[in-house]
Motif scaffolding. Sequence first.
Motif, short mmCIF file in Angstrom:
data_model
loop_
_atom_site.label_atom_id
_atom_site.label_comp_id
_atom_site.label_asym_id
_atom_site.label_seq_id
_atom_site.Cartn_x
_atom_site.Cartn_y
_atom_site.Cartn_z
N LEU B 19 27.45 -46.99 87.24
CA LEU B 19 27.82 -45.57 87.26
C LEU B 19 26.69 -44.73 86.67
CD1 LEU B 19 30.61 -46.83 87.81
CD2 LEU B 19 31.60 -45.04 86.37
N TRP B 25 33.82 -41.89 84.47
CA TRP B 25 34.44 -43.17 84.12
C TRP B 25 35.84 -42.96 83.54
CZ3 TRP B 25 36.36 -45.31 79.60
CH2 TRP B 25 36.45 -46.72 79.52
N ARG B 53 31.21 -46.99 74.79
CA ARG B 53 31.44 -45.61 75.25
C ARG B 53 31.17 -44.63 74.10
NH1 ARG B 53 31.61 -44.17 80.37
NH2 ARG B 53 32.77 -42.33 79.71
N GLY B 96 30.70 -48.31 82.38
CA GLY B 96 30.22 -47.17 83.16
C GLY B 96 28.95 -46.55 82.61
#
Lengths: 178, 104
Positions: B19, B25, B53, B96
Amino acid sequence: MSITEVAPSIVPNFASNEDSGRKLAIICSKGNLDMAYPGLILANAALGEGVETMIFFTFWGFDMISKARMNDLQFSPAGNTAMHLPGTNAHIPQAMMPAPGMTAMATKMLKKQIADLDVPEVPDFLDQIVAAGGHLWACRMSADMNKYTMADLRDDVEGIISASDFIEMTEGAQLLFI
Amino acid sequence: MPVVEIAGKPIHVNEEGFLTEYGEWDTDIAKVLAKQIEVDLTDEHWKIINFLREDFKVQGETATSRRVQTVGGVPVKEQFALFPKKPAKKMAYIAGLPKPKGCV
């Protein structure tokens, strides 16, 4: 973009190098702090790519796995013409390198630079390599010269073996001598 | 950059399939990505994905295996068990995020 322009699914190829039988053998023969790192960084990178990795410690490289010495590897700028004044391209005269305290100072500086990059110290780095599945082997001749037994080495060293043993077990591997 | 459909949504990815837009995401997408590379997500996997993340949001780059251990608190050995063979890349893919740039 309309739905009709959506491309077919793209999935990264995470096929393991093990499937292709790729193996890496690294011979670490240097005990200087700066020369300990190339082998460790490459071993760690190879393991992260799923490549089976074996490291053979020989001659001065033995200091990297010696319990008594592994925490005290040093870096000397003597004889290293690529050594520059920190933050510049200016050479430091070689005649200054053997001055008292120079090795200690250079070692301290190098350790700080390495730590600033969040790269572990040598013993810690070897812990990580073993955790990632790497194999550590010690050279028989170096052990005999130093009068070392397994008790003197890191506990995760898998054995003290001869050069022929190592060559035999790394059949088909790519090899790096450092 | 290609756009592919993942979990019913159009998603921007690079030529390898990672991604490229942090905001696109979500957890449904993560489940599809994980399935595509044959990883069965457990709470342990999610712990790492959530760390990656959050860390990316602050650092602006993907944490390496080393950082997942020292800062995220998940030992390298466990990372290899959860995301076999190529943990750093697999973790980043499912989270992602781009592949980690750091050498260590």
